[in-house]
Write a protein that holds these residues in place. Structure first.
Motif, PDB file in Angstrom:
ATOM      1  N   VAL A 165       1.103  -1.120  -0.090  1.00  0.00           N
ATOM      2  CA  VAL A 165      -0.603  -0.245  -0.168  1.00  0.00           C
ATOM      3  C   VAL A 165       0.839   1.188  -0.104  1.00  0.00           C
ATOM      4  N   GLU A 166       2.016   1.237   0.695  1.00  0.00           N
ATOM      5  CA  GLU A 166       2.619   2.377   0.599  1.00  0.00           C
ATOM      6  C   GLU A 166       3.711   2.317  -0.533  1.00  0.00           C
ATOM      7  N   ILE A 167       3.844   1.474  -0.342  1.00  0.00           N
ATOM      8  CA  ILE A 167       4.812   1.636  -2.135  1.00  0.00           C
ATOM      9  C   ILE A 167       3.894   2.577  -3.621  1.00  0.00           C
ATOM     10  N   GLY A 168       2.827   1.551  -3.175  1.00  0.00           N
ATOM     11  CA  GLY A 168       1.050   1.590  -4.711  1.00  0.00           C
ATOM     12  C   GLY A 168       1.255   3.463  -3.996  1.00  0.00           C
ATOM     13  N   ASN A 169       0.705   4.151  -2.356  1.00  0.00           N
ATOM     14  CA  ASN A 169       0.750   5.799  -2.976  1.00  0.00           C
ATOM     15  C   ASN A 169       1.820   6.287  -3.014  1.00  0.00           C
ATOM     16  N   VAL A 170       3.376   6.199  -3.294  1.00  0.00           N
ATOM     17  CA  VAL A 170       4.687   7.118  -3.175  1.00  0.00           C
ATOM     18  C   VAL A 170       4.665   6.494  -5.277  1.00  0.00           C
ATOM     19  N   MET A 171       5.018   5.520  -5.508  1.00  0.00           N
ATOM     20  CA  MET A 171       4.702   5.500  -7.315  1.00  0.00           C
ATOM     21  C   MET A 171       3.227   5.941  -7.675  1.00  0.00           C
ATOM     22  N   VAL A 172       1.960   6.180  -7.163  1.00  0.00           N
ATOM     23  CA  VAL A 172       1.294   6.786  -7.937  1.00  0.00           C
ATOM     24  C   VAL A 172       1.229   8.867  -8.083  1.00  0.00           C
ATOM     25  N   MET A 173       2.643   9.042  -7.028  1.00  0.00           N
ATOM     26  CA  MET A 173       2.478  10.532  -7.113  1.00  0.00           C
ATOM     27  C   MET A 173       4.006  10.525  -8.137  1.00  0.00           C
ATOM     28  N   ASN A 174       4.433   9.995  -8.810  1.00  0.00           N
ATOM     29  CA  ASN A 174       5.619   9.378  -9.529  1.00  0.00           C
ATOM     30  C   ASN A 174       5.025  10.317 -10.680  1.00  0.00           C
ATOM     31  N   GLY A 175       3.879  10.067 -11.048  1.00  0.00           N
ATOM     32  CA  GLY A 175       3.782  10.418 -12.767  1.00  0.00           C
ATOM     33  C   GLY A 175       2.778  12.198 -12.394  1.00  0.00           C
ATOM     34  N   MET A 176       3.627  12.797 -11.629  1.00  0.00           N
ATOM     35  CA  MET A 176       3.203  14.370 -12.040  1.00  0.00           C
ATOM     36  C   MET A 176       4.337  15.057 -12.927  1.00  0.00           C
ATOM     37  N   GLY A 177       5.698  14.117 -12.711  1.00  0.00           N
ATOM     38  CA  GLY A 177       6.730  14.771 -14.016  1.00  0.00           C
ATOM     39  C   GLY A 177       6.008  14.090 -15.055  1.00  0.00           C
ATOM     40  N   ALA A 178       5.731  13.637 -15.995  1.00  0.00           N
ATOM     41  CA  ALA A 178       5.937  12.899 -16.873  1.00  0.00           C
ATOM     42  C   ALA A 178       4.475  13.802 -17.162  1.00  0.00           C
ATOM     43  N   SER A 179       3.544  14.184 -16.410  1.00  0.00           N
ATOM     44  CA  SER A 179       1.951  14.790 -16.700  1.00  0.00           C
ATOM     45  C   SER A 179       2.190  15.948 -16.965  1.00  0.00           C
ATOM     46  N   PHE A 180       3.910  16.925 -16.066  1.00  0.00           N
ATOM     47  CA  PHE A 180       4.026  18.126 -16.462  1.00  0.00           C
ATOM     48  C   PHE A 180       4.497  18.771 -17.576  1.00  0.00           C
ATOM     49  N   MET A 181       5.518  17.344 -17.802  1.00  0.00           N
ATOM     50  CA  MET A 181       6.206  17.861 -19.381  1.00  0.00           C
ATOM     51  C   MET A 181       5.635  17.391 -20.297  1.00  0.00           C
ATOM     52  N   ALA A 182       4.539  16.257 -20.557  1.00  0.00           N
ATOM     53  CA  ALA A 182       4.009  15.883 -21.264  1.00  0.00           C
ATOM     54  C   ALA A 182       3.110  17.201 -21.827  1.00  0.00           C
ATOM     55  N   LEU A 183       2.323  18.127 -20.995  1.00  0.00           N
ATOM     56  CA  LEU A 183       1.908  18.947 -20.845  1.00  0.00           C
ATOM     57  C   LEU A 183       2.926  20.552 -21.871  1.00  0.00           C
ATOM     58  N   PHE A 184       3.625  20.586 -21.497  1.00  0.00           N
ATOM     59  CA  PHE A 184       4.749  21.928 -21.935  1.00  0.00           C
ATOM     60  C   PHE A 184       4.798  21.290 -23.520  1.00  0.00           C
ATOM     61  N   ALA A 185       5.205  20.147 -23.549  1.00  0.00           N
ATOM     62  CA  ALA A 185       5.210  19.260 -24.977  1.00  0.00           C
ATOM     63  C   ALA A 185       4.473  19.094 -25.920  1.00  0.00           C
TER      64      ALA A 185
END
Length: 706
Positions: A165-185
């Motif tokens: 559960v802890e790993i899942g909750n930490v890793m779901v936050m990892n998508g922010m950087g990809a979303s951030f870059m994708a929006l600019f691109a």
């Protein structure tokens, strides 16, 4: 199961090796005449120059956000934000950037080679362009697998976090950087490509009456550069974010649904299976010389449908072995079938082999106004099938995965059953994107074919070559719309999974009972704000294209007026000035939409609290999904209606009907390539920003003081 995640590395290696093989295959083809090589080099230089400036700008923004996240994490000793999140934010952005960069590099090296191959045969042109798209497709899935698996190993083996559960909750936050870059691109590239495209078409085709990609048009090189920085680099970052986001969201739901590490392993295993099946399907994409649009579509469908069928077959034993549930397998099938269904209906509404686009082309008989009205109507109507498909997929996957089964836990509640149903929805999204390797290959090949047509025109190749590249380009418009349909459909499922992850994380971090029901005033207000964000974001991106395109129109008119001999081929236009204008306009105008997507979720949370954020996420997900489908399909139909006329229907090239269709296409350009595809990133970025800043919102919001 926790020791089986090495299969992610296996998938990454397979995808990477196939991408390298396809790249070498493409580079072995001839780049054509000296004139073709010179044009291809100019496009490469323009694309590289733009991306260099864009990445420089984005790097500065990333550093500011990274420092802010780092301060939050360490100032609160990890209570308000995980200490891993700032670093995951950076890696997500870097991998997303690499996905787009690699795709753009191969695309700009494939355009002239595709034109040269098309001069030999239609099938050879298709194979070169599709192989180029395959490099992009398999680079995206390979980097996605590498990013996810690396972070799992860092957390589990490097820092000894063994609670799923802890790993899942930490890793779901990892998508922010990809979303951030994708929006600019996506936004920046979309503004660039459509500003050049609209400017070139309005002045060149409509006012001057010269063909598309005519070397006399000063905006032609900028237009071809835009195809690469928007439709290739932007799209690569976009779909990388969709792919990774769907897997990470399902990670978190699998853990809280009681499946433990098995629930986290399954989406990774499905993704690896999809990579292998996509490779097998890609070998089936070929056509004959006298191919029609219908047979070209059939060729690409053969590859994508075969990959989906193979993935469905292999997923059955895989699912039962990992989580022991046939219901979860049905949910995966829902995603696979739903993705293919969305692709089919997208083709139906955007391809000129079907009635909707043919009827849209016929509406040009009475002028530009009627073709614009018809295109808007077509786009609005097309939302019906996509929304119903997603609705059915959500319901079937939820109940099949056990959402209605009563599982009583130690506390006497039924939470586990509910979460298992939600896991079914998340895994359906992974199923929809599991064969992204080949789906993205069919999408990314389109801009290469478009560039090939431009190079064929500017190089003075025989008319039959341009006819072949036009056929490939028209098909590319449809496959591009299909790829966007996949991305948007999966975004709707992923956004629901992320919304649930947000609720779970908030409830885990507070002892207060929160009212997330629809009757809560903060939830209702949040929904209105979410709907508003969709429309304002679309307005910002459309306005950005309008402003940038106006500068191109003025510049092209100036050159036609002030440089004598352009129209007589006695003087060369100043291509560099249009490239420079597009670059400056795109970099300037991309900031406001990106800031909106980041600031509004945080501001909503600080005012309305965590329940208001749930409303916002619901509002932006529903309205964003419908708006994205409408814009993408309307734009694709307008573009193909124009090409249908250019092939000799309803007056053909140069007719009044053709001029009306060009106007419709210029309206549709920012619909389908800027605003529409950016909305699916907006949906997920709002969700990941809300998750990352959930601790801040819980601690400081206006509702706490009322």
């Amino acid at each position: 199961m926790e020791n089986m995640f090495w299969i992610g590395f296996v998938g990454a290696v397979i995808a990477g090796l196939f991408a390298v093989t396809q790249a070498k295959k493409v580079m072995a083809y001839s780049e054509g005449t000296e004139r073709m090589q010179k044009l291809a080099q100019a496009i490469r230089e323009g694309a590289n120059a733009y991306l260099k400036q864009q990445y420089t700008t984005v790097f500065k923004v990333f550093m500011v956000v990274f420092i802010a996240l780092l301060a939050m994490a360490f100032a609160t000793n990890g209570q308000m934000l995980s200490k891993f999140t700032p670093f995951a934010f950076i890696t997500g952005g870097v991998f997303s950037m690499l996905a787009g960069l690699v795709g753009m590099k191969i695309a700009t090296n494939s355009n002239a080679r595709t034109a040269q191959a098309a001069s030999e045969s239609l099938n050879k042109g298709l194979r070169v362009a599709f192989s180029s798209g395959s490099v992009m497709g398999f680079t995206v899935v390979g980097l996605g697998m590498l990013d996810i698996t690396l972070w799992y190993f860092i957390l589990y083996y490097g820092f000894g976090i063994t609670d799923p559960v802890e790993i899942g909750n930490v890793m779901v936050m990892n998508g922010m950087g990809a979303s951030f870059m994708a929006l600019f691109a996506r936004v920046g590239g979309g503004i660039y490509t459509k500003a050049a495209d609209v400017g070139a078409d309005l002045v060149g085709k409509v006012e001057a009456g010269i063909p598309e990609d005519d070397p006399r048009n000063p905006a032609t090189i900028a237009d071809n550069v835009g195809d690469n920085v928007g439709d290739v680099a932007g799209m690569g970052a976009d779909l990388y974010e969709s792919y990774v986001g769907s897997i990470l969201a399902t990670f978190a739901l699998g853990a809280v649904g009681g499946y433990g590490f098995g629930g986290m392993l399954l989406p990774v295993a499905l993704a690896v299976t999809g990579i292998v099946c996509s490779i097998l399907g890609s070998f089936l994409v070929k056509t004959r010389e006298d191919a029609t649009q219908e047979s070209l579509l059939k060729s690409l469908r053969t590859g994508t449908y075969t990959a989906a069928i193979l993935a469905a077959i292999v997923a059955a034993p895989l699912t039962y072995f990992i989580v022991g549930s046939w219901g979860v397998y049905i949910a995966i099938l829902c995603g696979l079938i739903g993705g293919c269904a969305i692709g089919y209906f997208t083709e139906y509404y955007t391809s000129d082999t079907y009635k909707p686009t043919q009827e849209l082309a016929a509406s040009s008989e009475t002028g530009a106004a009627t073709i614009i009205i018809g295109g808007i109507s077509l786009g609005l109507k097309s939302t019906l099938t996509s929304i119903l498909i997603v609705a059915v997929a959500v319901l079937v996957s939820y109940f099949a995965a056990g959402g209605s089964i009563e599982i009583v836990d130690a506390a006497g509640t039924f939470t586990a059953a509910f979460n298992r149903g939600l896991y079914g929805i998340g895994i359906a999204g992974v199923g929809m994107l599991s064969t992204l390797g080949i789906t993205l290959a069919t999408d990314a090949y389109g801009p290469v074919a478009d560039n090939a047509g431009g190079i064929a025109e500017m190089s003075g190749l025989p008319e039959e070559v341009r006819d072949r590249t036009d056929a490939l380009d028209s098909l590319g418009n449809t496959t591009a719309a299909t790829g966007k349909g996949f991305a948007i459909g999966s975004a709707s499922l992923t956004s629901l999974a992320l919304l649930v992850s947000y609720v779970n994380i908030v409830q885990h971090n507070t002892t207060e009972t929160l009212n997330f029901t629809l009757t809560s005033p903060t939830v209702l207000v949040g929904m209105f704000v979410g709907a508003m964000v969709t429309f304002v974001f679309s307005a910002f991106t459309m306005s950005a294209v309008q402003k940038a395109a106006q500068s191109i129109v003025v510049e092209v008119r100036r050159q036609f007026r002030e440089i004598p001999g352009i129209m007589e081929y006695q003087a060369d236009p100043d291509y560099a000035s249009c490239v420079s204008l597009c670059t400056k306009g795109a970099l300037k105008e991309m900031v406001a939409p990106a800031v909106l997507a980041i600031v509004v979720p945080i501001a909503t949370g600080l005012v309305l609290g965590p329940t208001g954020v749930v409303g916002l996420l619901g509002g932006v997900s529903v309205t964003g999904f419908a708006m994205a489908v409408f814009m993408s399909n309307a734009g694709g139909a307008w573009d193909n209606a124009k090409k249908y006329i250019e092939r000799g229907n309803h007056g053909g090239k140069g007719s009044e009907q053709h001029k009306a269709a060009v106007v419709g296409d210029t309206v549709g350009d920012p619909f389908k390539d800027t605003s529409g595809p950016s909305l699916n990133i907006l949906i997920k970025l709002c969700s990941t920003v809300s998750i990352v800043f959930s601790g801040l919102i819980l601690s400081f919001n206006l509702m706490n003081f009322l």
